[in-house]
Scaffold this active site. Sequence first.
Site: not given
Length: 207
Positions: A23, A28, A122
Amino acid sequence: MLENENKRGPFLVVGLGNPGLEYLRTPHNAGFMAIDRIAEQEGVVVQNRRCRAVTATCRLAGRETILAKPETFMNLSGVSVAALIREFEVDPARDLLVIYDELDLVLGTFKIRERGSPAGHNGARSVTSALGSQEWLRLRIGVGLDLPPEAKEAGGKRPGRDYLLSPMRKGDLAKLDEVLDKVATATRRIIQDGPGPAMNEFNRKEQ
């Protein structure tokens, strides 16, 4: 007044993202990248493990500041944020800044807001749930695609989960890299002068 100021605890700056090499350079993780940029400028390494986050302590704008990257994964970010607030006795209404990515803002931009709904993010939703309030300061880094007018008129959809969790292209990373320095400057301005002056300076619409 000075006595009260001296008694204030540290300022807490939390960047949201997902831990793990896969990631590392994804849209994100813009919040993580912002924390790393500030840490790099201050000559500290974000590696102390506490409150389900990795942290570093430095002085920003003359104020003791905790830099933190939750290791709970994005959807449970609030668990770590709440633990950090308790650990460092931080007032979330005035001594907390949360930095995260925003699809509704074009890559190369960012916005500071004092409150608001999570708007489908989120991580922001988790923070709001953990704090029981939408009254927390956030800096949202744009990661959205700059769609041409004809695509917007045709109802072009914004990218979703696959885009957010996929490695960024070299050109996009270069755009984000420029913004991270501005985000670091804006963070110092927030700590020094408060969110109002920072918003006046950095939320101006760029031509």
